[in-house]
Write a protein that holds these residues in place. Structure first.
Motif, short mmCIF file in Angstrom:
data_model
loop_
_atom_site.label_atom_id
_atom_site.label_comp_id
_atom_site.label_asym_id
_atom_site.label_seq_id
_atom_site.Cartn_x
_atom_site.Cartn_y
_atom_site.Cartn_z
N PRO A 111 0.83 -1.21 0.00
CA PRO A 111 0.00 0.00 0.00
C PRO A 111 0.85 1.25 0.00
O PRO A 111 2.02 1.23 0.41
N ILE A 112 0.27 2.36 -0.43
CA ILE A 112 1.06 3.57 -0.65
C ILE A 112 1.30 4.36 0.64
O ILE A 112 2.20 5.19 0.69
N ASN A 113 0.50 4.10 1.68
CA ASN A 113 0.71 4.82 2.93
C ASN A 113 0.19 3.98 4.10
O ASN A 113 -0.47 2.95 3.90
N ALA A 114 0.49 4.44 5.31
CA ALA A 114 0.11 3.68 6.51
C ALA A 114 -1.40 3.60 6.66
O ALA A 114 -1.93 2.57 7.10
N GLU A 115 -2.09 4.66 6.30
CA GLU A 115 -3.55 4.66 6.42
C GLU A 115 -4.17 3.57 5.55
O GLU A 115 -5.08 2.84 5.98
N ARG A 116 -3.65 3.43 4.32
CA ARG A 116 -4.17 2.41 3.42
C ARG A 116 -3.82 1.02 3.93
O ARG A 116 -4.63 0.09 3.84
N LEU A 117 -2.63 0.86 4.51
CA LEU A 117 -2.24 -0.44 5.07
C LEU A 117 -3.19 -0.85 6.19
O LEU A 117 -3.66 -2.00 6.24
N LEU A 118 -3.50 0.07 7.08
CA LEU A 118 -4.41 -0.24 8.19
C LEU A 118 -5.81 -0.58 7.67
O LEU A 118 -6.49 -1.45 8.22
N GLN A 119 -6.21 0.06 6.60
CA GLN A 119 -7.49 -0.26 5.98
C GLN A 119 -7.48 -1.68 5.42
O GLN A 119 -8.44 -2.44 5.60
N LEU A 120 -6.38 -2.04 4.75
CA LEU A 120 -6.26 -3.39 4.20
C LEU A 120 -6.23 -4.44 5.31
O LEU A 120 -6.80 -5.53 5.16
N ILE A 121 -5.55 -4.13 6.40
CA ILE A 121 -5.49 -5.06 7.53
C ILE A 121 -6.90 -5.35 8.05
O ILE A 121 -7.24 -6.50 8.33
N THR A 122 -7.72 -4.31 8.15
CA THR A 122 -9.10 -4.48 8.60
C THR A 122 -9.89 -5.34 7.62
O THR A 122 -10.63 -6.25 8.01
N GLU A 123 -9.70 -5.10 6.33
CA GLU A 123 -10.43 -5.85 5.31
C GLU A 123 -10.01 -7.30 5.25
O GLU A 123 -10.84 -8.19 5.01
N GLU A 124 -8.72 -7.57 5.46
CA GLU A 124 -8.20 -8.93 5.33
C GLU A 124 -8.20 -9.71 6.63
O GLU A 124 -7.85 -10.89 6.65
N TYR A 125 -8.59 -9.08 7.72
CA TYR A 125 -8.39 -9.67 9.05
C TYR A 125 -8.97 -11.07 9.18
O TYR A 125 -8.30 -11.99 9.67
N GLU A 126 -10.20 -11.28 8.76
CA GLU A 126 -10.86 -12.58 8.95
C GLU A 126 -10.17 -13.70 8.20
O GLU A 126 -10.28 -14.87 8.59
N SER A 127 -9.45 -13.39 7.14
CA SER A 127 -8.79 -14.43 6.34
C SER A 127 -7.38 -14.75 6.83
O SER A 127 -6.73 -15.66 6.31
N LEU A 128 -6.89 -14.02 7.82
CA LEU A 128 -5.53 -14.22 8.31
C LEU A 128 -5.44 -15.43 9.22
O LEU A 128 -6.37 -15.72 9.97
N PRO A 129 -4.29 -16.15 9.21
CA PRO A 129 -4.05 -17.21 10.19
C PRO A 129 -4.02 -16.63 11.60
O PRO A 129 -3.86 -15.42 11.79
N ARG A 130 -4.14 -17.50 12.59
CA ARG A 130 -4.28 -17.07 13.98
C ARG A 130 -3.12 -16.17 14.42
O ARG A 130 -3.34 -15.12 15.02
N ARG A 182 7.14 5.23 9.52
CA ARG A 182 8.07 6.32 9.78
C ARG A 182 7.79 7.50 8.87
O ARG A 182 7.90 8.66 9.28
N GLN A 183 7.40 7.20 7.65
CA GLN A 183 7.04 8.27 6.72
C GLN A 183 5.80 9.01 7.21
O GLN A 183 5.71 10.24 7.13
N ALA A 184 4.85 8.25 7.77
CA ALA A 184 3.59 8.85 8.22
C ALA A 184 3.78 9.70 9.47
O ALA A 184 3.09 10.71 9.66
N TYR A 185 4.73 9.30 10.33
CA TYR A 185 4.88 9.97 11.61
C TYR A 185 6.17 10.78 11.72
O TYR A 185 6.56 11.19 12.81
N THR A 186 6.83 11.03 10.60
CA THR A 186 8.10 11.76 10.61
C THR A 186 7.95 13.14 11.24
O THR A 186 8.82 13.58 12.00
N HIS A 187 6.86 13.82 10.98
CA HIS A 187 6.70 15.21 11.40
C HIS A 187 5.94 15.35 12.72
O HIS A 187 5.62 16.46 13.12
N LYS A 188 5.63 14.23 13.35
CA LYS A 188 4.97 14.34 14.66
C LYS A 188 5.38 13.15 15.52
O LYS A 188 5.37 12.01 15.08
N THR A 189 5.76 13.46 16.74
CA THR A 189 6.11 12.41 17.70
C THR A 189 4.95 12.26 18.66
O THR A 189 4.58 13.20 19.36
N THR A 190 4.36 11.09 18.70
CA THR A 190 3.18 10.88 19.52
C THR A 190 3.56 10.57 20.95
O THR A 190 4.69 10.16 21.23
#
Length: 306
Positions: free
Chosen positions: A22-41, A96-104
């Protein structure tokens, strides 16, 4: 083909059907949610961690994540490849690219706690440990302020204001949060019920739930089965449901009319409750404000004093 001729199974073997990352962290997290049920334990454990701790990934070591998820580091590699990355480092670079400009707050805390653990030459004092617990609590509350979903919170207030009866359930660690929310909501004219499950009577205490009622379910990973059962009963009776949990991947979210997410800071494997209590207090204050606009006010409780 003989056994020796068969191709070897390695950790670098890609999984899944995603051709490119995926092109950014937000899209990756979206994909993780979509694919979650099909993932191994094991990969589901990692997905849950990624969803809950996305702002920590850029400072996490692969061994840290493996320990938190109770998996081998190679599982982290497989998880990364499942979503199109060559390995963990490439996936981490996205965060790191997503959070480079802000430290949480969570990143700051993670760095402090790692330094404390790694510095074996100096023994931590009791006050040092206390401050780490305090810092963990602060990081959770600050993150709640940054990540609060305004639309979901407004919807949660609507559900509480419009409910005939309100049932609140939370077990084990979440029980204190449920009891605190019940205490707050009892200052309104709403009929409030704490589903304590005393004697295992969850089903019996949920029996009177009806369509115009609201069930508030509070649970965090590993998600109590009793709380999930109460949500199933609420759905069966066509009641509205509000869940307070820690991830969009939580099984509670699937059964929720509205979900509020909160992630606590943790110190030395102990998670705080302060952010969850703060969220419940904020919910009550918003409800009280809304009710004061519609009725004469929230009357004080009758005093036991003469």
């Amino acid at each position: 083909m003989s056994r020796t001729d068969q191709p070897a199974m390695t950790d670098s073997a890609p999984e899944g059907d995603i051709a490119s990352p995926p092109i950014n962290a937000e899209r990756l997290l979206q994909l993780i949610t979509e694919e979650y049920e099909s993932l191994p334990r094991q990969l589901k454990r990692i997905a849950t961690y990624m969803s809950q701790q996305s702002d920590r990934i850029m400072v996490d070591r692969i061994s840290d994540i493996a320990q938190e998820c109770e998996v081998h580091p190679s599982a982290i590699v497989r998880f990364s490849q499942r979503f199109g990355f060559s390995g963990f480092s490439e996936m981490q670079a996205l965060f790191r690219q997503a959070y480079t400009h802000k430290t949480t707050p969570a990143q700051n805390y993670q760095q402090r706690i790692r330094s404390l653990i790694d510095n074996k030459s100096q023994k931590a004092s009791a006050a040092d440990l206390a401050r780490e617990c305090i810092n963990a609590t602060l990081s959770g509350i600050e993150r709640l302020g940054l990540e609060l979903d305004d639309q979901a919170f407004d919807a949660a207030v609507d559900l509480v204001v419009n409910a005939d009866n309100i049932y609140v359930v939370g077990v084990r660690r979440s029980f204190a949060v449920a009891d605190y929310l019940v205490y707050n909501l009892q200052h309104t004219h709403k009929r409030i019920h704490l589903v304590s499950g005393l004697g295992g009577s969850y089903r019996e205490q949920m029996r009177s739930v009806r369509a115009n009622d609201l069930v508030i379910a509070i649970s965090f990973s590993p998600y109590a089965k009793e709380t999930q059962q109460c949500l199933r009963i609420a759905q069966l009776h066509q009641a509205k449901t509000l869940t307070i949990t820690d991830s969009n991947l939580s099984p509670l979210v699937k059964r929720a009319s509205t979900a509020l997410l909160v992630n606590e800071g943790s110190s030395f494997a102990f998670r705080s409750l302060s952010a969850s209590l703060c969220l419940c207090q904020a919910l009550f204050i918003a409800v009280a404000y809304r009710l004061e606009l519609k009725v004469d006010g929230i009357h004080e409780q009758v005093s036991f004093e003469d």
